[in-house]
Design an enzyme around this catalytic site. Sequence first.
Site, PDB file in Angstrom:
ATOM      1  CE  LYS A 144      -1.436  24.534  25.709  1.00  0.00           C
ATOM      2  NZ  LYS A 144      -0.857  25.502  24.841  1.00  0.00           N
ATOM      3  CG  ASP A 153      -2.083  -0.954   1.056  1.00  0.00           C
ATOM      4  OD1 ASP A 153      -2.431  -1.270  -0.102  1.00  0.00           O
ATOM      5  OD2 ASP A 153      -2.636  -1.405   2.071  1.00  0.00           O
ATOM      6  N   GLY A 154       2.012   1.176   0.685  1.00  0.00           N
ATOM      7  CA  GLY A 154       2.925   2.307   0.731  1.00  0.00           C
ATOM      8  C   GLY A 154       3.408   2.673  -0.664  1.00  0.00           C
ATOM      9  CE1 TYR A 203      -0.679   7.955  13.649  1.00  0.00           C
ATOM     10  CE2 TYR A 203      -0.190   9.623  11.992  1.00  0.00           C
ATOM     11  CZ  TYR A 203      -0.023   9.119  13.272  1.00  0.00           C
ATOM     12  OH  TYR A 203       0.783   9.769  14.148  1.00  0.00           O
ATOM     13  CG  ASN A 204      -9.240   7.487  11.328  1.00  0.00           C
ATOM     14  OD1 ASN A 204      -9.590   8.431  12.028  1.00  0.00           O
ATOM     15  ND2 ASN A 204     -10.057   6.484  11.034  1.00  0.00           N
ATOM     16  CB  SER A 212      -8.603   0.913   7.124  1.00  0.00           C
ATOM     17  OG  SER A 212      -8.108   1.242   5.835  1.00  0.00           O
TER      18      SER A 212
HETATM   19  P1  NAP Z   1       4.474   2.108   6.803  1.00  0.00           P
HETATM   20  O1  NAP Z   1       4.927   2.723   8.056  1.00  0.00           O
HETATM   21  O2  NAP Z   1       5.326   1.108   6.145  1.00  0.00           O
HETATM   22  O3  NAP Z   1       3.012   1.458   6.926  1.00  0.00           O
HETATM   23  C1  NAP Z   1       2.155   1.367   7.917  1.00  0.00           C
HETATM   24  C2  NAP Z   1       1.197   0.219   7.617  1.00  0.00           C
HETATM   25  O4  NAP Z   1      -0.051   0.759   7.165  1.00  0.00           O
HETATM   26  C3  NAP Z   1       1.645  -0.761   6.528  1.00  0.00           C
HETATM   27  O5  NAP Z   1       1.313  -2.049   6.953  1.00  0.00           O
HETATM   28  C4  NAP Z   1       0.802  -0.336   5.318  1.00  0.00           C
HETATM   29  O6  NAP Z   1       0.575  -1.394   4.421  1.00  0.00           O
HETATM   30  C5  NAP Z   1      -0.474   0.038   6.012  1.00  0.00           C
HETATM   31  N1  NAP Z   1      -1.405   0.911   5.293  1.00  0.00           N
HETATM   32  C6  NAP Z   1      -1.142   1.895   4.391  1.00  0.00           C
HETATM   33  N2  NAP Z   1      -2.295   2.462   3.981  1.00  0.00           N
HETATM   34  C7  NAP Z   1      -3.302   1.820   4.629  1.00  0.00           C
HETATM   35  C8  NAP Z   1      -4.719   1.942   4.593  1.00  0.00           C
HETATM   36  N3  NAP Z   1      -5.329   2.867   3.850  1.00  0.00           N
HETATM   37  N4  NAP Z   1      -5.442   1.114   5.379  1.00  0.00           N
HETATM   38  C9  NAP Z   1      -4.853   0.180   6.154  1.00  0.00           C
HETATM   39  N5  NAP Z   1      -3.517   0.010   6.221  1.00  0.00           N
HETATM   40  C10 NAP Z   1      -2.753   0.827   5.455  1.00  0.00           C
HETATM   41  O7  NAP Z   1       4.160   3.303   5.767  1.00  0.00           O
HETATM   42  P2  NAP Z   1       3.519   3.158   4.340  1.00  0.00           P
HETATM   43  O8  NAP Z   1       3.410   1.743   3.898  1.00  0.00           O
HETATM   44  O9  NAP Z   1       4.222   4.116   3.488  1.00  0.00           O
HETATM   45  O10 NAP Z   1       2.012   3.670   4.583  1.00  0.00           O
HETATM   46  C11 NAP Z   1       1.758   4.967   4.967  1.00  0.00           C
HETATM   47  C12 NAP Z   1       0.553   4.954   5.849  1.00  0.00           C
HETATM   48  O11 NAP Z   1       0.853   4.327   7.075  1.00  0.00           O
HETATM   49  C13 NAP Z   1       0.092   6.328   6.256  1.00  0.00           C
HETATM   50  O12 NAP Z   1      -0.634   6.954   5.245  1.00  0.00           O
HETATM   51  C14 NAP Z   1      -0.707   6.012   7.504  1.00  0.00           C
HETATM   52  O13 NAP Z   1      -2.070   5.720   7.197  1.00  0.00           O
HETATM   53  C15 NAP Z   1      -0.074   4.747   8.045  1.00  0.00           C
HETATM   54  N6  NAP Z   1       0.564   5.037   9.324  1.00  0.00           N
HETATM   55  C16 NAP Z   1       0.074   4.419  10.429  1.00  0.00           C
HETATM   56  C17 NAP Z   1       0.576   4.709  11.689  1.00  0.00           C
HETATM   57  C18 NAP Z   1      -0.020   4.022  12.870  1.00  0.00           C
HETATM   58  O14 NAP Z   1      -0.948   3.242  12.682  1.00  0.00           O
HETATM   59  N7  NAP Z   1       0.440   4.313  14.071  1.00  0.00           N
HETATM   60  C19 NAP Z   1       1.616   5.624  11.826  1.00  0.00           C
HETATM   61  C20 NAP Z   1       2.115   6.240  10.681  1.00  0.00           C
HETATM   62  C21 NAP Z   1       1.569   5.925   9.435  1.00  0.00           C
HETATM   63  P3  NAP Z   1       1.739  -1.981   3.447  1.00  0.00           P
HETATM   64  O15 NAP Z   1       2.581  -2.838   4.322  1.00  0.00           O
HETATM   65  O16 NAP Z   1       0.997  -2.753   2.416  1.00  0.00           O
HETATM   66  O17 NAP Z   1       2.508  -0.818   2.865  1.00  0.00           O
HETATM   67 MN    MN Z   2       4.573  -0.006   3.813  1.00  0.00          MN
END
Ligand code: NAP
Ligand code: MN
Length: 265
Positions: free
Chosen positions: A149, A51-52, A164-165, A162
């Site tokens: 704040k 997804d990333g 970060y949110n 689904s």
């Molecule tokens: P990452 O840090 O490698 O990925 C975080 C995880 O979120 C990966 O398992 C990714 O899947 C998954 N993901 C991405 N988009 C999603 C979605 N719409 N619904 C459910 N899971 C999803 O970073 P990344 O792969 O570049 O993805 C960026 C996204 O990570 C951000 O947009 C944010 O939504 C999420 N994120 C989550 C947190 C948290 O939950 N604490 C913190 C920061 C960012 P893949 O392994 O297939 O890439």
């Molecule tokens: Mn990823």
Amino acid sequence: MEARNKLYFFYKNTKKLHPQVEELKAFAESQDFHLVNDPAEANIITSIGGDGAFLQAVRKTGFRDDCLYLGISTGQLGFYCDFNINAHKDMLEAIRNEQIEVRKYPIIQVEIDGDTRLYCLNECSIRTSTIKVFSIEVYIDNLHFETFKGDGMIISTPTGSSGYNKSVNGAVIDPKIPCLQVSELASLNNNYYRTLGSAFVLNQERELTLKIKENINNYPIIGLDNEAYSIRSNKEIKITLPDRRIKTVKLKDNSFWHKVQRSFL
Ligand code: NAP
Ligand code: MN
């Protein structure tokens, strides 16, 4: 109608991926698809990874609404990746299908100080980059709604709900409902500071304005999907949901709720 056969592949070329991608490209060419080197010439943009990688492919190609995006996974199927890298036939058949059904995903528009216009497919997050809390004045349309704040806020799209949110207890939203969800990151709540304390959802006609107050020695980070920028405080950020949509292929038995179930249950 122009034939949908100009393919662009977006991926990180690693030793492991290279032979798999070459095989996929050769198969696509044998099936009369044209591989193009410039994404602007493509009418199908394919990301390979997770997804990333899909989020990056959409961002780096300018959130086009006149082409089809396709996510290919090198591991587990994700939220934006509907095909496995080994399922060449399924993928090309799906895009070749005359009666192709398209899924349309809303995106967020982020405007900083009235000029820089940016987009997000998952979410826009604003966070403190220091150990200190920072303040945000939150406006819904012209209503001053609250003074936040805390660590920060996340504004997500339905498909981003689904991600970060969800980790901060936001609701998972059906992408058929075009809306913005606002969720909090560790808000301070006491007799002096008060925020809603729960996530809330705004209709697509609303405009959310975040005014980042002057915070001495605090440079907030603004995250747009998986890219981060550091910004100075004293900024005004306007967040809206434009009419522009990102299109992907709609497959049988692969609704958003199938994906939610597949990933979380
Ligand atoms: P990452 O840090 O490698 O990925 C975080 C995880 O979120 C990966 O398992 C990714 O899947 C998954 N993901 C991405 N988009 C999603 C979605 N719409 N619904 C459910 N899971 C999803 O970073 P990344 O792969 O570049 O993805 C960026 C996204 O990570 C951000 O947009 C944010 O939504 C999420 N994120 C989550 C947190 C948290 O939950 N604490 C913190 C920061 C960012 P893949 O392994 O297939 O890439
Ligand atoms: Mn990823």
